[in-house]
Design an enzyme around this catalytic site. Structure first.
Site, mmCIF file in Angstrom:
data_model
loop_
_atom_site.group_PDB
_atom_site.id
_atom_site.type_symbol
_atom_site.label_atom_id
_atom_site.label_comp_id
_atom_site.label_asym_id
_atom_site.label_seq_id
_atom_site.Cartn_x
_atom_site.Cartn_y
_atom_site.Cartn_z
ATOM 1 C CG HIS A 146 -1.637 1.414 1.120
ATOM 2 N ND1 HIS A 146 -2.710 1.724 0.046
ATOM 3 C CD2 HIS A 146 -1.571 2.556 1.689
ATOM 4 C CE1 HIS A 146 -2.980 2.897 0.180
ATOM 5 N NE2 HIS A 146 -2.268 3.426 1.281
ATOM 6 C CE1 TYR A 195 -1.530 7.785 -1.133
ATOM 7 C CE2 TYR A 195 -1.242 5.842 0.307
ATOM 8 C CZ TYR A 195 -2.177 6.483 -0.296
ATOM 9 O OH TYR A 195 -3.439 6.398 -0.274
ATOM 10 C CG HIS A 219 -8.048 2.448 -8.038
ATOM 11 N ND1 HIS A 219 -8.343 3.643 -7.537
ATOM 12 C CD2 HIS A 219 -6.919 2.071 -7.256
ATOM 13 C CE1 HIS A 219 -7.340 4.191 -6.801
ATOM 14 N NE2 HIS A 219 -6.597 2.987 -6.233
ATOM 15 C CG PHE A 220 -3.636 -0.056 -10.678
ATOM 16 C CD1 PHE A 220 -2.754 -0.451 -11.571
ATOM 17 C CD2 PHE A 220 -4.311 -1.389 -10.022
ATOM 18 C CE1 PHE A 220 -2.926 -1.683 -12.184
ATOM 19 C CE2 PHE A 220 -4.044 -2.530 -10.489
ATOM 20 C CZ PHE A 220 -3.307 -2.776 -11.446
ATOM 21 C CG HIS A 221 -3.834 1.194 -15.734
ATOM 22 N ND1 HIS A 221 -4.063 0.212 -15.143
ATOM 23 C CD2 HIS A 221 -2.713 0.858 -16.405
ATOM 24 C CE1 HIS A 221 -3.299 -0.969 -15.434
ATOM 25 N NE2 HIS A 221 -2.251 -0.339 -16.347
ATOM 26 N NE ARG A 268 -6.082 -7.121 -10.391
ATOM 27 C CZ ARG A 268 -5.151 -6.376 -9.767
ATOM 28 N NH1 ARG A 268 -5.664 -6.362 -8.233
ATOM 29 N NH2 ARG A 268 -3.918 -6.163 -9.897
ATOM 30 N NE ARG A 269 -2.840 -9.794 -10.609
ATOM 31 C CZ ARG A 269 -2.240 -9.680 -9.570
ATOM 32 N NH1 ARG A 269 -2.607 -10.595 -8.683
ATOM 33 N NH2 ARG A 269 -1.359 -8.693 -9.346
HETATM 34 FE FE1 HAS Z 1 -5.396 2.809 -4.742
HETATM 35 C C1 HAS Z 1 -5.791 -0.763 -4.973
HETATM 36 C C2 HAS Z 1 -7.596 2.862 -2.005
HETATM 37 C C3 HAS Z 1 -4.743 6.166 -4.033
HETATM 38 C C4 HAS Z 1 -2.673 2.686 -6.508
HETATM 39 N N1 HAS Z 1 -4.222 1.188 -5.724
HETATM 40 C C5 HAS Z 1 -4.751 -0.043 -5.608
HETATM 41 C C6 HAS Z 1 -3.684 -0.703 -6.568
HETATM 42 C C7 HAS Z 1 -2.901 0.152 -6.995
HETATM 43 C C8 HAS Z 1 -3.182 1.150 -6.521
HETATM 44 C C9 HAS Z 1 -1.731 -0.069 -7.622
HETATM 45 O O1 HAS Z 1 -8.681 0.654 0.134
HETATM 46 C C10 HAS Z 1 -3.971 -2.241 -6.771
HETATM 47 C C11 HAS Z 1 -2.991 -3.103 -6.418
HETATM 48 C C12 HAS Z 1 -3.315 -4.597 -6.909
HETATM 49 O O2 HAS Z 1 -2.749 -5.097 -7.788
HETATM 50 O O3 HAS Z 1 -3.967 -5.246 -6.153
HETATM 51 N N2 HAS Z 1 -6.053 4.279 -3.439
HETATM 52 C C13 HAS Z 1 -6.980 3.999 -2.239
HETATM 53 C C14 HAS Z 1 -7.198 5.270 -1.526
HETATM 54 C C15 HAS Z 1 -6.464 6.178 -2.242
HETATM 55 C C16 HAS Z 1 -5.732 5.588 -3.288
HETATM 56 C C17 HAS Z 1 -8.230 5.435 -0.577
HETATM 57 N N3 HAS Z 1 -3.952 4.162 -5.237
HETATM 58 C C18 HAS Z 1 -3.805 5.384 -4.706
HETATM 59 C C19 HAS Z 1 -2.763 6.170 -5.651
HETATM 60 C C20 HAS Z 1 -2.230 5.143 -6.274
HETATM 61 C C21 HAS Z 1 -2.892 3.772 -6.074
HETATM 62 C C22 HAS Z 1 -2.256 7.218 -5.382
HETATM 63 C C23 HAS Z 1 -0.870 5.079 -7.220
HETATM 64 C C24 HAS Z 1 -0.205 6.181 -7.214
HETATM 65 N N4 HAS Z 1 -6.494 1.374 -3.829
HETATM 66 C C25 HAS Z 1 -7.129 1.466 -2.832
HETATM 67 C C26 HAS Z 1 -7.792 0.210 -2.163
HETATM 68 C C27 HAS Z 1 -7.209 -0.760 -2.980
HETATM 69 C C28 HAS Z 1 -6.392 0.055 -4.041
HETATM 70 C C29 HAS Z 1 -8.640 0.138 -1.188
HETATM 71 C C30 HAS Z 1 -7.547 -2.280 -2.915
HETATM 72 C C31 HAS Z 1 -8.536 -2.747 -4.077
HETATM 73 C C32 HAS Z 1 -8.712 -3.884 -3.971
HETATM 74 O O4 HAS Z 1 -9.915 -4.813 -3.718
HETATM 75 O O5 HAS Z 1 -8.019 -4.672 -4.562
HETATM 76 C C33 HAS Z 1 -6.441 7.569 -1.853
HETATM 77 O O6 HAS Z 1 -4.858 8.087 -1.399
HETATM 78 C C34 HAS Z 1 -6.876 8.604 -2.856
HETATM 79 C C35 HAS Z 1 -6.967 10.091 -2.428
HETATM 80 C C36 HAS Z 1 -7.064 10.949 -3.574
HETATM 81 C C37 HAS Z 1 -7.686 11.812 -3.602
HETATM 82 C C38 HAS Z 1 -7.600 12.793 -5.061
HETATM 83 C C39 HAS Z 1 -7.132 14.353 -4.800
HETATM 84 C C40 HAS Z 1 -7.134 14.986 -6.008
HETATM 85 C C41 HAS Z 1 -5.963 15.601 -6.423
HETATM 86 C C42 HAS Z 1 -5.995 16.286 -7.792
HETATM 87 C C43 HAS Z 1 -6.323 17.753 -7.818
HETATM 88 C C44 HAS Z 1 -6.474 18.324 -9.194
HETATM 89 C C45 HAS Z 1 -6.444 19.597 -9.378
HETATM 90 C C46 HAS Z 1 -6.767 20.324 -10.728
HETATM 91 C C47 HAS Z 1 -5.576 20.326 -8.335
HETATM 92 C C48 HAS Z 1 -8.904 12.280 -2.855
HETATM 93 C C49 HAS Z 1 -4.813 15.959 -5.421
HETATM 94 C C50 HAS Z 1 -7.805 21.122 -10.485
HETATM 95 C C51 HAS Z 1 -8.284 21.609 -11.642
HETATM 96 C C52 HAS Z 1 -9.537 21.946 -11.808
HETATM 97 C C53 HAS Z 1 -10.371 22.259 -13.003
HETATM 98 C C54 HAS Z 1 -10.606 21.290 -10.781
HETATM 99 C C1 HEM Z 2 -2.158 -4.017 -15.418
HETATM 100 C C2 HEM Z 2 -2.989 -2.006 -19.751
HETATM 101 C C3 HEM Z 2 0.372 1.411 -18.710
HETATM 102 C C4 HEM Z 2 0.719 -0.676 -14.300
HETATM 103 C C5 HEM Z 2 -2.774 -3.840 -16.829
HETATM 104 C C6 HEM Z 2 -3.692 -4.208 -17.167
HETATM 105 C C7 HEM Z 2 -4.126 -3.592 -18.392
HETATM 106 C C8 HEM Z 2 -3.105 -2.781 -18.650
HETATM 107 C C9 HEM Z 2 -5.154 -3.922 -19.374
HETATM 108 C C10 HEM Z 2 -4.896 -5.496 -16.687
HETATM 109 C C11 HEM Z 2 -4.404 -6.856 -16.774
HETATM 110 C C12 HEM Z 2 -5.363 -7.961 -15.991
HETATM 111 O O1 HEM Z 2 -5.672 -7.652 -15.156
HETATM 112 O O2 HEM Z 2 -5.404 -8.882 -16.625
HETATM 113 C C13 HEM Z 2 -2.247 -0.816 -19.925
HETATM 114 C C14 HEM Z 2 -1.960 0.034 -20.972
HETATM 115 C C15 HEM Z 2 -0.936 0.907 -20.584
HETATM 116 C C16 HEM Z 2 -0.559 0.548 -19.377
HETATM 117 C C17 HEM Z 2 -2.947 -0.193 -22.238
HETATM 118 C C18 HEM Z 2 -0.580 2.219 -21.496
HETATM 119 C C19 HEM Z 2 0.232 2.058 -22.058
HETATM 120 C C20 HEM Z 2 0.666 1.464 -17.376
HETATM 121 C C21 HEM Z 2 1.427 2.040 -16.480
HETATM 122 C C22 HEM Z 2 1.601 1.662 -15.105
HETATM 123 C C23 HEM Z 2 0.860 0.190 -15.381
HETATM 124 C C24 HEM Z 2 2.204 3.586 -17.099
HETATM 125 C C25 HEM Z 2 2.519 2.040 -14.049
HETATM 126 C C26 HEM Z 2 3.382 3.045 -14.092
HETATM 127 C C27 HEM Z 2 0.272 -1.792 -14.400
HETATM 128 C C28 HEM Z 2 0.082 -2.745 -13.193
HETATM 129 C C29 HEM Z 2 -0.610 -3.742 -13.406
HETATM 130 C C30 HEM Z 2 -1.309 -3.468 -14.719
HETATM 131 C C31 HEM Z 2 0.899 -2.624 -11.936
HETATM 132 C C32 HEM Z 2 -1.313 -4.975 -12.630
HETATM 133 C C33 HEM Z 2 -0.356 -6.134 -13.104
HETATM 134 C C34 HEM Z 2 -0.690 -7.505 -12.305
HETATM 135 O O3 HEM Z 2 -2.136 -7.687 -12.068
HETATM 136 O O4 HEM Z 2 -0.101 -8.265 -11.917
HETATM 137 N N1 HEM Z 2 -2.312 -2.829 -17.649
HETATM 138 N N2 HEM Z 2 -1.156 -0.334 -18.945
HETATM 139 N N3 HEM Z 2 0.346 -0.046 -16.655
HETATM 140 N N4 HEM Z 2 -0.600 -2.388 -15.338
HETATM 141 FE FE1 HEM Z 2 -1.062 -1.287 -16.943
HETATM 142 CU CU CU Z 3 -3.862 0.407 -0.701
#
Ligand code: HAS
Ligand code: HEM
Ligand code: CU
Length: 582
Positions: free
Chosen positions: A236, A240, A387-389, A450-451
């Site tokens: 997790h 960050y 979510h994570f893309h 997924r996967r």
């Molecule tokens: Fe997540 C699963 C909960 C943030 C990445 N997350 C994942 C996985 C990845 C990932 C890779 O609680 C899957 C791992 C796997 O393979 O199984 N995530 C959260 C929560 C947040 C969150 C509560 N995640 C991230 C970030 C990631 C990331 C950041 C990567 C960089 N996530 C989960 C949970 C799972 C999960 C469960 C498990 C799901 C499952 O069942 O498997 C929070 O940190 C998010 C807070 C963010 C905000 C948004 C603030 C917005 C901002 C932009 C401002 C825009 C501006 C533009 C200034 C509240 C800062 C303004 C302009 C205008 C015109 C308005």
């Molecule tokens: C998994 C597409 C770029 C990180 C996946 C999956 C898809 C995908 C369809 C899900 C596969 C599955 O669950 O069977 C793409 C496409 C991309 C892209 C079209 C654009 C070029 C990225 C980037 C990152 C990323 C930039 C991170 C920097 C991951 C990770 C997984 C994943 C961590 C999970 C692998 C796993 O389940 O073990 N991607 N992706 N991808 N992608 Fe991407």
């Molecule tokens: Cu998490």
């Protein structure tokens, strides 16, 4: 005194260009290695998107890729670990060193690169020889070759090495300027590394105690649930470790890049300190559906997960206001005019602001994931990769691309091959990811797993099982194709700009020029950056200087959160033999 606070990167350190050449060269090495990993990973991604659209490209890819899962492992590992770690371990040393005007410990920094590069090579061997299709989470009892786990160990250990470099930089700076507050970019970088040092423990224990001995044949079995829990202790907060470097750019650099200022320096510090504290204890929200720990803890995890969203909400408002400030300075009027008045023609700015917009949806989805009941609906469906893309795959990745657009010229003395193509690649990435993520979230709500190598199914079966999600899955495939174009455009610019570089002979392009060549963009132009709430008068900023205390508190909170989760697992040990299914 007010001017003693260099949120700006001081101009003077650009002066003797040659003295800085080793730093620039090392930074460039991190950047190139990281982006090379992403190049391979991002070429595979669209194949996975096509898979969900029902197109099975894999039979034509043998012997390069033998199965979908081999490709998916390579994609996840190269993108999520190698790309992000290299860019981050470069940036979080280079920027603070330039901010403080001090030389970082080059031996450690190069050691960091060497350890992670060697680890990458070992991982590549293990993944390309098809012995280790264990996916990016490498959950046992799936079993890969020892090269995989040893390589991963080196990569994780290497990624911790910027911490001592930063501690040393900050100590040297403090010795010269006693009583002053750590400059912002350094503060944010150090907080990130402190967070990551506490986080890395889980994966390191899992690798050293469980997986390496098992893969090397010293032990026959492994306890999968303990391994998963150790993994998510790191897995997790790793999100960050991907996000905070992007925040370093948004807080520390972007406001100047768009010709404005950061409206609150102490808020930036608060958000980083809160990220340090809350990132650690919530890892098991990835295990809501795992058996064996108390429902009370699952409820507490939901509450803690909502807390970890707070610092990002702070960020949204602080950065949002900074964007508005700059937009109004540039003549933007009315409700939305400030937004359109931003320097959208600058590819570095456009990429980062588009990354922010995407992250609003990524964050909202995260809050859904973190809510225990809702998690039951989305867990293990395509919603989660959706979510994570738009978090790591866009908020982080597109920001890093935006950083590369000013940093390549700065490091090499060579202008970008084409600013227009760079701009196009950012928009294509944003559009592709938006379409892709919409499809993935939507299909996930239909229960598409997924996967899953769904395109391997006979057409009639695929249609029968996934018919309801048909439109959503078409969006996934179309998004993937747009992302392919984005990738080609980006690497044309990236590699094209490098092909003409002459690092040793040309002086670096100073920050000011790299930021678009306009006076108002200058990070290092004379006047102090003029943050509205100045840190030296802020009690909050002073309080947040106590990073040692905050880190110790976080370590305690993490221990408190994990004891009740580990306890039942350790009482009921399980032992599994390895599986090699693909
Ligand atoms: Fe997540 C699963 C909960 C943030 C990445 N997350 C994942 C996985 C990845 C990932 C890779 O609680 C899957 C791992 C796997 O393979 O199984 N995530 C959260 C929560 C947040 C969150 C509560 N995640 C991230 C970030 C990631 C990331 C950041 C990567 C960089 N996530 C989960 C949970 C799972 C999960 C469960 C498990 C799901 C499952 O069942 O498997 C929070 O940190 C998010 C807070 C963010 C905000 C948004 C603030 C917005 C901002 C932009 C401002 C825009 C501006 C533009 C200034 C509240 C800062 C303004 C302009 C205008 C015109 C308005
Ligand atoms: C998994 C597409 C770029 C990180 C996946 C999956 C898809 C995908 C369809 C899900 C596969 C599955 O669950 O069977 C793409 C496409 C991309 C892209 C079209 C654009 C070029 C990225 C980037 C990152 C990323 C930039 C991170 C920097 C991951 C990770 C997984 C994943 C961590 C999970 C692998 C796993 O389940 O073990 N991607 N992706 N991808 N992608 Fe991407
Ligand atoms: Cu998490």
């Amino acid at each position: 005194s007010a001017t003693a606070f260099p949120t700006v990167l001081p101009a003077s350190i650009d002066a003797p260009a040659d003295a800085l050449a080793p730093q620039r060269r090392t930074m460039l090495a991190f950047l190139v290695w990281g982006f090379s990993a992403l190049m391979i990973g991002a070429m595979i991604g669209p194949l996975q998107a096509l898979n969900y659209g029902g197109v099975n490209a894999y039979p034509s890819l043998t012997p390069l890729l033998k199965t979908y899962y081999q490709g998916l492992t390579i994609h996840g590992v190269l993108n999520a670990y190698i790309f992000t770690f290299f860019v981050t371990c470069g940036l979080l040393v280079y920027l603070p060193a330039r901010e403080l005007g001090l030389m970082p410990n080059m031996a450690l920094w190069r050691g960091c690169f060497a350890a992670m590069a060697l680890g990458t090579l070992m991982l590549l061997v293990a993944m390309f020889d098809n012995s280790s299709s264990v996916l990016w989470t490498f959950y046992p009892p799936l079993k890969g070759s020892a090269w995989f786990y040893l390589g991963m160990t080196l990569v994780v250990a290497g990624s911790l090495m910027p911490l001592p470099i930063l501690l040393d930089l900050r100590a040297r700076w403090k010795a010269r300027r006693p009583g002053e507050i750590t400059p912002l970019v350094t503060y944010m970088s150090l907080t990130t590394m402190l967070m990551w040092a506490l986080a890395g423990g889980g994966a390191l224990i899992e690798l050293v105690v469980q997986l390496n001995p098992w893969a090397l044949g010293f032990t026959d079995t492994v306890d999968p649930i303990v391994a998963r829990t150790l993994f998510w202790w790191t897995g997790h907060p790793i999100v960050y470790f991907w996000l905070m470097p992007a925040y370093v750019s948004w807080y520390g650099l972007l406001s100047k890049q768009i010709g404005g200022k950061l409206v609150s320096d102490p808020m930036a510090r608060l958000s980083f300190a809160l990220l340090l504290i809350f990132s650690l204890p919530v890892g098991s929200h990835h295990q809501f559906t795992d058996p064996g720990f108390s429902p009370i803890w699952r409820g507490i995890l939901t509450a803690l997960t909502l807390s970890v969203a707070l610092p990002s909400l702070i960020t949204a408002f602080t950065i949002g206001l900074s964007l508005e400030y700059a937009g109004r300075l540039r003549g933007g009027r009315g409700f939305i005019g400030w937004f359109t008045a931003l320097p959208w023609r600058d590819p570095s700015v456009a990429a980062q602001v588009l990354a922010m917009l995407t992250f609003i949806f990524g964050g909202a989805g995260g809050i859904v994931n973190g809510s225990w009941e809702l998690n039951n609906i989305v867990h293990n469906t395509t919603w989660v990769p959706g979510h994570f893309h738009i978090t790591v795959g866009t908020a982080s990745a597109l920001t890093f691309m935006g950083v590369a657009f000013w940093m390549l010229p700065h490091l090499t003395g060579q202008r970008l091959l084409s600013r227009r193509l760079a701009l196009a690649s950012a928009w294509l990435w944003f559009t592709g990811m938006s379409v892709f993520a919409l499809g993935m979230h939507w299909a996930g709500l239909h229960g598409v797993p997924r996967r899953a190598w769904v395109s391997m199914l006979p057409r009639s079966v695929y249609d029968r099982v996934y018919g309801d999600a048909h439109l959503a899955l078409i969006l996934v495939a179309v998004g993937g194709c747009i992302l392919w174009l984005a990738t080609i455009a980006f690497y044309t610019v990236f590699l094209g700009s490098l092909a003409t570089r002459r690092l040793d002979r040309r002086p670096a392009i100073p920050f000011a020029q790299a930021f678009g060549g306009r006076e108002s963009y200058a990070l290092d132009g004379g006047a102090p950056v003029g943050v509205v709430a100045h840190p030296s008068v802020s009690k909050l900023a002073r309080a947040l200087e106590h990073l040692g205390l905050i880190t110790a508190f976080t370590a305690l909170a993490t221990a408190a959160a994990y004891v009740p989760i580990f306890w039942p697992f350790l009482q009921n040990a399980t032992a599994a033999h390895g599986w090699k299914v693909w």
